[in-house]
Write an enzyme that holds these catalytic residues in place. Structure first.
Site, PDB file in Angstrom:
ATOM      1  N   ARG A 170       1.045  -1.665   0.350  1.00 42.52           N
ATOM      2  CA  ARG A 170      -0.041   0.358  -0.113  1.00 42.52           C
ATOM      3  C   ARG A 170       0.509   1.087   0.224  1.00 42.52           C
ATOM      4  NH1 ARG A 170      -2.002   0.105   6.552  1.00 42.52           N
ATOM      5  NH2 ARG A 170       0.560   1.094   7.378  1.00 42.52           N
TER       6      ARG A 170
ATOM      7  N   ASN B 178      -5.367   8.027   3.870  1.00 39.83           N
ATOM      8  CA  ASN B 178      -5.005   7.661   5.348  1.00 39.83           C
ATOM      9  C   ASN B 178      -3.749   7.870   5.116  1.00 39.83           C
ATOM     10  OD1 ASN B 178      -6.375   5.226   6.638  1.00 39.83           O
ATOM     11  ND2 ASN B 178      -4.192   4.248   6.545  1.00 39.83           N
ATOM     12  N   GLU B 179      -3.620   7.907   6.287  1.00 48.37           N
ATOM     13  CA  GLU B 179      -2.623   8.413   7.418  1.00 48.37           C
ATOM     14  C   GLU B 179      -0.733   8.888   6.386  1.00 48.37           C
ATOM     15  OE1 GLU B 179      -0.677   4.617   8.989  1.00 48.37           O
ATOM     16  OE2 GLU B 179      -2.045   5.269  10.903  1.00 48.37           O
TER      17      GLU B 179
ATOM     18  N   PHE C 262      -3.115 -10.502  11.034  1.00 50.92           N
ATOM     19  CA  PHE C 262      -2.431 -10.741  12.737  1.00 50.92           C
ATOM     20  C   PHE C 262      -2.800  -9.339  13.044  1.00 50.92           C
ATOM     21  CE2 PHE C 262      -1.918 -15.205  11.400  1.00 50.92           C
ATOM     22  CZ  PHE C 262      -2.291 -15.860  11.330  1.00 50.92           C
ATOM     23  N   HIS C 263      -3.341  -8.323  12.462  1.00 49.17           N
ATOM     24  CA  HIS C 263      -3.524  -7.337  13.508  1.00 49.17           C
ATOM     25  C   HIS C 263      -5.113  -7.348  13.920  1.00 49.17           C
ATOM     26  CE1 HIS C 263      -4.298  -3.063  14.559  1.00 49.17           C
ATOM     27  NE2 HIS C 263      -3.179  -2.782  14.083  1.00 49.17           N
TER      28      HIS C 263
ATOM     29  N   GLU D  60      -1.883  -8.130   6.630  1.00 49.74           N
ATOM     30  CA  GLU D  60      -2.641  -7.443   8.297  1.00 49.74           C
ATOM     31  C   GLU D  60      -3.375  -8.847   9.058  1.00 49.74           C
ATOM     32  OE1 GLU D  60      -2.878  -2.938   8.503  1.00 49.74           O
ATOM     33  OE2 GLU D  60      -1.198  -3.012   8.532  1.00 49.74           O
TER      34      GLU D  60
ATOM     35  N   GLU E 152      -8.712   5.212  14.929  1.00 53.20           N
ATOM     36  CA  GLU E 152      -8.074   4.562  14.370  1.00 53.20           C
ATOM     37  C   GLU E 152      -7.134   3.977  15.894  1.00 53.20           C
ATOM     38  OE1 GLU E 152      -4.989   3.087  11.639  1.00 53.20           O
ATOM     39  OE2 GLU E 152      -6.663   4.088  10.480  1.00 53.20           O
TER      40      GLU E 152
HETATM   41  C1  GLA Z   1      -2.392   2.307  10.450  1.00 47.83           C
HETATM   42  C2  GLA Z   1      -3.299   2.153   9.167  1.00 47.83           C
HETATM   43  C3  GLA Z   1      -4.522   1.150   9.265  1.00 47.83           C
HETATM   44  C4  GLA Z   1      -3.481  -0.248   9.829  1.00 47.83           C
HETATM   45  C5  GLA Z   1      -2.898  -0.142  10.757  1.00 47.83           C
HETATM   46  C6  GLA Z   1      -2.309  -1.351  11.219  1.00 47.83           C
HETATM   47  O1  GLA Z   1      -2.807   2.542  11.320  1.00 47.83           O
HETATM   48  O2  GLA Z   1      -4.560   3.382   9.065  1.00 47.83           O
HETATM   49  O3  GLA Z   1      -4.888   1.002   7.790  1.00 47.83           O
HETATM   50  O4  GLA Z   1      -2.421  -0.330   8.617  1.00 47.83           O
HETATM   51  O5  GLA Z   1      -2.219   0.807  10.976  1.00 47.83           O
HETATM   52  O6  GLA Z   1      -1.461  -0.909  13.016  1.00 47.83           O
END
Ligand code: GLA
Ligand code: GLA
Length: 668
Positions: free
Chosen positions: A106, A144-145, A349-350, A347, A299
């Protein structure tokens, strides 16, 4: 519609539609009222260039809406689809080593590429046209971020334009970058590049200028999307999820000003009291980046995030306590990444709200308990659209009397090559300072030094190596007018161009501090230096000379024996302290205690501190709420008065809080 938002990222496109029905049922059961759709969903929304498929999103939004769940709609622009890379290879980022990256993960985009920017605005516009006035829409979550930095010809071209605008002439560029050193003089703009892989230490001013440029480039990308969306969706507030430290590729103050409200992602990295201190840090940063306004936790993780490649479970009740901390410190929403754990992918396992085990799980039961708890606190929050924008002024949601200086430039300056020691760096120094105040029961803001200091009684300045003229002037005015300040070693050594103020280190603040730092004497690994008040210093020491200040403590050994270690000076009506070493924890706490006492700042509530967090915040309609959260493993006592937010009972006096428990009272 609930005002206190609760929910998380939701990617229905990753699941068969039967699962969606279970999702909305479980969301209702858990008290979820908000789902964030569309983050990273670009290839599902635009499978081929210019061909949109909104059917699945229409159905998902309708389903959520029917069940009373609002939607935060994201633009998917942090993850362009494979067709984009193939059609627009220049829209892919290049690493500092010159490798052009390819899709497969990503955040693989080049913010300097016109093709990327156009594609991003096109999908943002298409989403806003379709959903901009949908009754389920709660807010926009753009991108996003923001935080991707790349190199390559497109970046070089933009960077040159930025340099020309900043410096006007090559002579000015050469002066600012001090290019006479190591034969770096530029005789044409085409010779200037973003700082890529090079043989040895890079030019520090070139580096910091590139970081400033790259941050502005991301802000330009954000602004273009804001413009596209606001026009078509005037009623819904616009934000993006700020990534909180540990890395910094954007200027949060500038992003805050561009947003209708600040939203952050924060992943707590420790258990117990340390984890609680970390959550408080994230929350205080978020509130501060919005100028004290209400904000959103966009988040967090239901369990601890991956730390060093290891998944750590949170202890029972920790997710609830962390969430309450955020609300106490000004959040009007507590959201997670993400609703349901994916069965595959990077992710898998997140941790999430609905884990692989399904709803019959400890995590989901805790999510339901959190939903019930937040449901009882709805009066804390305001409707999102009514939250005053960052910078609009107004009463802060939480009032702090102490602030820590924070600037992206200070952070970046501390990361410069060629510094005299491997110091702990800006973030670690700031985090240590915030933690000490939190442990002492104080709510802390972060502040720019060049704006609005007057509302604080004490301003702390750790690791602020570079200080602009405006920062230096504003801090001086603040102290002269009665403000108290503590400045830590090496701060104020550089100006904004990373030129060292000659005549003594910390020179930018020297007159205010009343010291001259004649020579630096960083300490070796394991080396310590003793002070005459019993303290110990590590990492750093200095040959300090008094020039108007008095010594509060002196070094008693090492090369600097006999020299002042900690100083104080009355400056105008105020007091300016200087600390020339890294004090041990007890001495650090004692110093802060002295500084707080001199500034007349008492803990925010009797009994607060040592892991009992007590914070008062504004609710809606003039009410205020006090949150007391016991993060320790012992029973603690808080003095509270008001109406218990959960039982409606009147509370007035000492309240016993068992280990891990909490209370919230409302004062009209
Ligand atoms: C960031 C991203 C999320 C996810 C988390 C994992 O915050 O915005 O999509 O990948 O990290 O910790
Ligand atoms: C070498 C170089 C000098 C200087 C020193 C620093 O000796 O020749 O220019 O960089 O290293 O240690």
């Amino acid at each position: 519609m609930s005002r206190l938002l609760f929910g998380g990222d939701y990617n229905p496109e990753q699941w068969p539609e039967e699962v969606w029905l279970e999702d909305v049922r479980l969301m209702r059961e858990a008290g979820v009222n908000t789902a964030t759709l569309g983050v990273f969903s670009w290839s599902s929304l635009e499978p081929e260039e210019g061909r949109f498929e909104f059917g699945w999103l229409d159905r998902a939004i309708e389903l959520l809406h029917e069940h009373g769940i609002g939607v935060i709609l994201a633009t998917p622009t942090a993850s362009p689809p494979p067709w984009f890379s193939v059609a627009h290879p220049e829209g892919l980022p290049v690493t500092a080593d010159g490798v052009r990256l390819l899709h497969g993960s990503r955040d693989t985009y080049n913010p300097a590429s016109p093709a990327y920017r156009a594609a991003a605005v096109r999908i943002a516009t298409a989403l806003a046209e379709r959903y901009g006035t949908h009754p389920a829409l709660v807010a926009w979550h753009l991108h996003n971020e923001y935080g991707t930095v790349g190199f390559g010809p497109e970046v070089d071209r933009e960077f040159r334009g930025w340099l020309e605008r900043r410096y006007g002439s090559l002579a000015e560029l050469n002066r600012a970058w001090h290019t006479a050193f190591w034969s770096q003089g530029y005789s044409a703009w085409e010779q200037a590049f973003a700082p890529q892989a090079t043989q040895y230490l890079a030019n520090p001013t070139q580096l910091i200028d590139f970081k400033r440029f790259a941050a502005e480039l991301l802000l330009d990308c954000y602004r273009e999307q804001i413009e596209a969306v606001r026009r078509l969706s005037p009623g819904a507030p616009v934000t993006t999820n700020f990534m909180l430290p540990t890395w910094l590729h954007y200027d949060p103050w500038a992003f805050g000003e561009a947003s209708d409200l600040v939203a952050v992602d924060h992943y707590v990295d420790a258990r117990g009291v340390e984890g609680a201190a970390h959550a408080a840090l994230g929350a205080d940063l978020a509130r501060s980046f919005g100028g004290g306004a209400r904000w959103l936790l966009m988040e967090q993780a239901a369990n601890l995030t991956m730390r060093g490649g290891r998944l750590l479970a949170k202890e029972p009740g920790a997710a609830l306590r962390t969430s309450l901390q955020h609300v106490a410190r000004g959040a009007d929403g507590v959201l997670f990444f993400q609703w349901r754990t994916a069965p595959a992918g990077a992710e898998a396992f997140h941790s999430t709200m609905v884990p692989h085990a399904g709803p019959d799980s400890r995590v989901f039961r805790e999510v339901c308990e959190l939903g019930r708890t937040l449901g009882a606190l709805d009066a804390v929050a305001s409707p999102l659209a009514a939250v005053p924008a960052p910078g609009a002024g107004g009463e802060p949601v939480v009032r702090a009397r102490v602030a820590i200086a924070w600037s992206a430039d200070a952070w970046w300056a501390a990361d410069s090559p060629g510094l005299p020691a491997h110091d702990e760096g800006f973030y670690a120094a700031v985090r240590r300072t915030h933690r000490a105040l939190w442990m002492a029961g104080h709510v802390t803001d972060f502040t720019r030094l060049d704006a609005g200091l007057g509302r604080y009684d004490l301003v702390l300045v750790p690791s602020h190596l570079a200080a602009s003229d405006a920062e230096v002037a504003a801090l001086d005015v603040y102290v002269r007018a009665g403000g108290h300040v503590v400045v830590w070693h090496f701060s104020g050594t550089f100006d904004s161009e990373l030129h060292i103020e000659l005549g003594g280190y910390a020179g930018r603040f020297a007159e205010m501090l009343g010291v001259r730092v004649e020579e630096l004497s960083p300490l070796d690994d394991g080396e310590t230096v003793a002070l005459d008040d019993g303290a110990t210093g590590t990492q750093w020491s200095e040959f300090v000379e008094l020039r108007g200040a008095t010594a509060e403590a002196r070094y008693t050994d090492g090369l600097v024996a006999g020299r002042p270690a900690v100083t104080g000076k009355r400056h105008g009506e105020g007091l300016a302290r200087y600390v020339s070493t890294r004090l041990d924890d007890a001495a650090f706490d004692a110093l802060l205690h002295r500084a707080l006492a001199d500034a007349g700042v008492a803990p925010d509530a009797a009994g607060a501190g040592g892991g009992l967090e007590i914070v008062r915040r504004a609710g809606a309609d003039g009410a205020s709420f006090t949150f007391a959260i016991n993060h320790t493993s012992a029973t603690r006592t808080a003095r509270l008065s008001g109406t218990d937010a959960f039982t409606g009972a009147l509370v007035d006096g000492e309240v016993e809080l068992a280990a891990g428990s909490y209370a919230v009272v409302c004062e009209e």
